[in-house]
Design an enzyme around this catalytic site. Structure first.
Site, PDB file in Angstrom:
ATOM      1  N   LEU A  70       0.727  -1.167   0.009  1.00 57.38           N
ATOM      2  CA  LEU A  70      -0.105  -0.058   0.199  1.00 57.38           C
ATOM      3  C   LEU A  70       0.667   1.211  -0.071  1.00 57.38           C
ATOM      4  O   LEU A  70       1.956   1.238   0.283  1.00 57.38           O
ATOM      5  CB  LEU A  70      -1.053  -0.225   1.237  1.00 57.38           C
ATOM      6  CG  LEU A  70      -1.832  -1.263   1.050  1.00 57.38           C
ATOM      7  CD1 LEU A  70      -2.589  -1.409   2.634  1.00 57.38           C
ATOM      8  CD2 LEU A  70      -2.948  -0.996   0.272  1.00 57.38           C
ATOM      9  N   PRO A  71       0.099   2.458  -0.426  1.00 58.23           N
ATOM     10  CA  PRO A  71       1.140   3.546  -0.685  1.00 58.23           C
ATOM     11  C   PRO A  71       1.550   4.345   0.536  1.00 58.23           C
ATOM     12  O   PRO A  71       2.743   4.880   0.506  1.00 58.23           O
ATOM     13  CB  PRO A  71       0.217   4.491  -1.517  1.00 58.23           C
ATOM     14  CG  PRO A  71      -0.919   3.779  -1.895  1.00 58.23           C
ATOM     15  CD  PRO A  71      -1.020   2.439  -1.044  1.00 58.23           C
ATOM     16  N   ASN A  75      -2.717   4.256   4.920  1.00 61.52           N
ATOM     17  CA  ASN A  75      -3.434   2.785   4.168  1.00 61.52           C
ATOM     18  C   ASN A  75      -3.121   1.652   4.687  1.00 61.52           C
ATOM     19  O   ASN A  75      -3.827   0.929   4.720  1.00 61.52           O
ATOM     20  CB  ASN A  75      -2.967   3.085   2.738  1.00 61.52           C
ATOM     21  CG  ASN A  75      -3.139   4.241   1.795  1.00 61.52           C
ATOM     22  OD1 ASN A  75      -2.296   4.687   1.181  1.00 61.52           O
ATOM     23  ND2 ASN A  75      -4.466   4.805   2.057  1.00 61.52           N
ATOM     24  N   THR A 101       6.090   0.986   1.800  1.00 58.76           N
ATOM     25  CA  THR A 101       6.964   1.583   2.354  1.00 58.76           C
ATOM     26  C   THR A 101       6.480   2.544   3.327  1.00 58.76           C
ATOM     27  O   THR A 101       5.782   3.386   2.979  1.00 58.76           O
ATOM     28  CB  THR A 101       7.980   2.540   1.220  1.00 58.76           C
ATOM     29  OG1 THR A 101       8.498   1.225   0.455  1.00 58.76           O
ATOM     30  CG2 THR A 101       8.918   3.068   1.961  1.00 58.76           C
ATOM     31  N   LYS A 176      14.678   0.048   3.323  1.00 60.20           N
ATOM     32  CA  LYS A 176      14.070   0.762   2.221  1.00 60.20           C
ATOM     33  C   LYS A 176      14.212   2.180   2.236  1.00 60.20           C
ATOM     34  O   LYS A 176      14.233   2.897   1.139  1.00 60.20           O
ATOM     35  CB  LYS A 176      12.609   0.250   2.130  1.00 60.20           C
ATOM     36  CG  LYS A 176      11.847   0.821   0.949  1.00 60.20           C
ATOM     37  CD  LYS A 176      12.405   0.449  -0.319  1.00 60.20           C
ATOM     38  CE  LYS A 176      11.752   1.281  -1.513  1.00 60.20           C
ATOM     39  NZ  LYS A 176      10.503   0.706  -1.842  1.00 60.20           N
ATOM     40  N   LYS A 251       6.888  11.148  -0.443  1.00 60.32           N
ATOM     41  CA  LYS A 251       6.537  10.562   0.919  1.00 60.32           C
ATOM     42  C   LYS A 251       7.718  10.080   1.501  1.00 60.32           C
ATOM     43  O   LYS A 251       7.722   9.942   2.842  1.00 60.32           O
ATOM     44  CB  LYS A 251       5.419   9.647   0.455  1.00 60.32           C
ATOM     45  CG  LYS A 251       4.780   8.872   1.671  1.00 60.32           C
ATOM     46  CD  LYS A 251       5.166   7.579   2.006  1.00 60.32           C
ATOM     47  CE  LYS A 251       4.960   6.783   0.907  1.00 60.32           C
ATOM     48  NZ  LYS A 251       5.348   5.316   0.835  1.00 60.32           N
TER      49      LYS A 251
END
Length: 303
Positions: A70-71, A75, A101, A176, A251
């Site tokens: 998911l973004p 979310n 992420t 990440k 983001k």
């Protein structure tokens, strides 16, 4: 083979949350649920005969292994802990892998909630981009209980060529965040170098060839070049459509900034990259691939 999908209507289609449960797993006979079939998730999980279902909770009711992609942190929290979230119907012993992420602290909180339900949570964000997702060559950075890593590796190995254990829950996200910060910095550097060379009269394809044979070579220059007409099959060859959105890069750089603040780590170039991508979002680049920073630099004459 039968499967089920869930569509989250609250998000725009390009980043929509779509989930599936397949009776034929990629790694064994037990069902696998997938929530988040967007630009990255869709090529990671491909099955025929999906049937729309009402919620992630219904996915959890039918699958003992679930992958979420998911973004944002919001979310992810909604998918797990929302009114119709996974945790409403998750079965004891289920393996829940989050490949979003998000903030490492959010991963840790989700892990605590999942553990209370008798299930296992691991964070496993990915690197490699959409191309690697289609070819099955993603790299997964996994955080969680080491004893559960083999089960995660079996499943994720069907979608990635490298599945690495990073440590406790949240360390996959940490890896990440660092990776994407470096990527943003290198993409901006590649865009600046290409723009400068072109304005000095160099042919862009020649300049790219020189960079990729020299010490300046990087993924942004040799695999994902930001200059139109230099490479085929990349977003810059398609008006920066598809790929990894500028909004998502901004983001992720925000996550890096938050982590740097909490750990008192200097990220001078990372902070500048964050501001550049935030500025791009404000100037109409939010839905374009993050390599559109080249176009942004070409149009900005006042730097």
């Amino acid at each position: 083979t039968s499967s089920l999908r869930y569509w989250n209507h609250r998000q725009r289609p390009a980043a929509a949350s779509l989930a599936a449960v397949c009776s034929r797993s990629m790694a064994s006979k037990t069902p696998v649920g997938f929530i988040g079939l967007g630009n990255m998730g869709n090529p990671m999980f491909q099955e025929a005969g999906e049937q729309v279902v009402s919620s992630p909770a219904d996915v959890a009711e039918k699958a003992h292994r679930i992958i979420t992609m998911l973004p944002t942190s919001i979310n992810a929290v909604e998918a797990y802990s929302g009114t119709n979230g996974i945790l409403k119907k998750v079965k004891k012993g289920s393996l829940l892998i989050d490949s979003s992420t998000i903030d490492p602290s959010v991963s840790k909180e989700l892990a605590k909630e999942v553990e209370k339900m008798g299930a296992v949570f691991m964070d496993a964000p990915v690197s490699g981009g959409v191309g690697a997702a289609w070819s099955g060559n993603l790299m997964f950075m996994v955080g969680g209980v080491e004893e559960e890593f083999a089960a995660a590796q079996e499943l994720l190995g069907c979608m990635g060529s490298n599945v690495l254990f990073c440590g406790a829950v949240g360390t996959g996200q940490a890896a990440k965040i660092c990776d994407n910060m470096q990527l943003a910095i290198s993409m901006i550097g590649t865009a600046e170098a290409m723009n400068l060379g072109i304005r000095l009269g160099l042919d862009p394809k020649l300049l790219a060839k020189i960079l990729n044979m020299s010490s300046g070579r990087c993924w942004s220059s040799d695999t994902y070049n930001p200059v139109p007409a230099v490479m085929d099959g990349v977003p810059s060859a398609n008006n920066y459509q598809g790929g990894f959105g500028t909004t998502l890069m901004a983001k992720d750089l925000g996550l890096a900034q938050d982590s740097a603040t909490s750990t008192k780590s200097p990220i001078l170039l990372g902070s500048l990259a964050h501001q550049i991508y935030r500025m791009m979002c404000a100037k109409g680049y939010s839905k374009k691939d993050f390599s559109s920073v080249f176009q942004f630099l070409r149009e900005e004459e006042n730097f």
